[in-house]
Design a protein around this motif. Sequence first.
Motif, short mmCIF file in Angstrom:
data_model
loop_
_atom_site.label_atom_id
_atom_site.label_comp_id
_atom_site.label_asym_id
_atom_site.label_seq_id
_atom_site.Cartn_x
_atom_site.Cartn_y
_atom_site.Cartn_z
N GLU A 4 0.83 -1.19 0.00
CA GLU A 4 0.00 0.00 0.00
C GLU A 4 0.87 1.25 0.00
O GLU A 4 2.08 1.19 0.16
N LYS A 5 0.22 2.40 -0.16
CA LYS A 5 0.93 3.67 -0.11
C LYS A 5 1.52 3.88 1.27
O LYS A 5 0.93 3.53 2.29
N GLU A 209 -3.90 8.92 -10.28
CA GLU A 209 -3.40 8.75 -8.92
C GLU A 209 -3.67 9.99 -8.08
O GLU A 209 -3.44 11.12 -8.53
N GLU A 211 -3.66 11.12 -3.62
CA GLU A 211 -3.50 10.73 -2.22
C GLU A 211 -4.79 11.07 -1.47
O GLU A 211 -5.40 12.11 -1.70
N SER A 273 -4.01 7.14 3.32
CA SER A 273 -2.60 6.95 3.66
C SER A 273 -2.01 8.19 4.32
O SER A 273 -0.87 8.17 4.77
#
Length: 295
Positions: A4-5, A209, A211, A273
């Motif tokens: 995972e991140k 992508e 976050e 994350s």
Amino acid sequence: MDGEKTFRFGVNLVLPGSRDEWVAKCRRVEELGYDVLSVADHLGIAPPFPALVLAGAVTERVRLNTFVLNAPFYNPVLLAREVAGTDQFVSGRLDLGLGAGYVKAEFEAAGMPFPGARARVDHLELTIKELRRLYADPEYAPKPVRPGGPPLMIAGRGDRLLSLAAEHAATIAFSGMAKVRDGAPPMLATADAIEERVQFVTERLDGREAEFNLLVQFVEITDDRESALREIHARISDTLTLAELAEVPTVLVGTVEEIAEQLVAHRARFGFSYYTVLEPNLEVLAPVVDLLCRR
């Protein structure tokens, strides 16, 4: 890390104080291993841009973030100057967090009308596009450190706002709050409601992508998780049941190891994350930050 991140952790500084107090807590954020030092944008606390410039002068590593600017308070052209100048003065460590604003009392205190939700998001969209337009001009001054300006965070929960975030933001900050009447006090959302918002954004990212950030409301290190959850449940005026409270990612309660595992589980379920805590929890979450950064 589990495929995972990698985790990032931030602190949102919200308590006013003297210059010396500000310098000390900025240094403490970095010393404790946090990745991001954020400044809120509310009346009665430190003004975001001077606060971040001072934070940049007394730290070396942490990213510096507005968490988040109330976009309807700002003229986009003037804001572009403040952002670019601040980015220069902190050597490119600035992350720009933007939101649509939600505290009606602050608009009233500033002598400004409180627009409806649609108008506030309209202004946020205008701000995003104007910043991009200005920073794309090779003659624009002052220049931000990176072409296009600092990385953009957009925070909120509504469909249109999150659609903007999916289109433009490097970081999407989820409020973790339930839908309420416009201008009403926020309330915690259930885990299922937060998951629905994450799925909404993920579909609109269409493979791009980004976050995912979450602002954590409660952190408590304890050997008696059940009792601590009961105490929190008794304190808050909310619609969540005790079982629902135990499941939400905005509430982190347990031993250091238990909270670390909660964060790993929340990352797997929701994709979070990057976690931000409020200033009173700076020291509280630090052992968890240390544990996860050593894994």
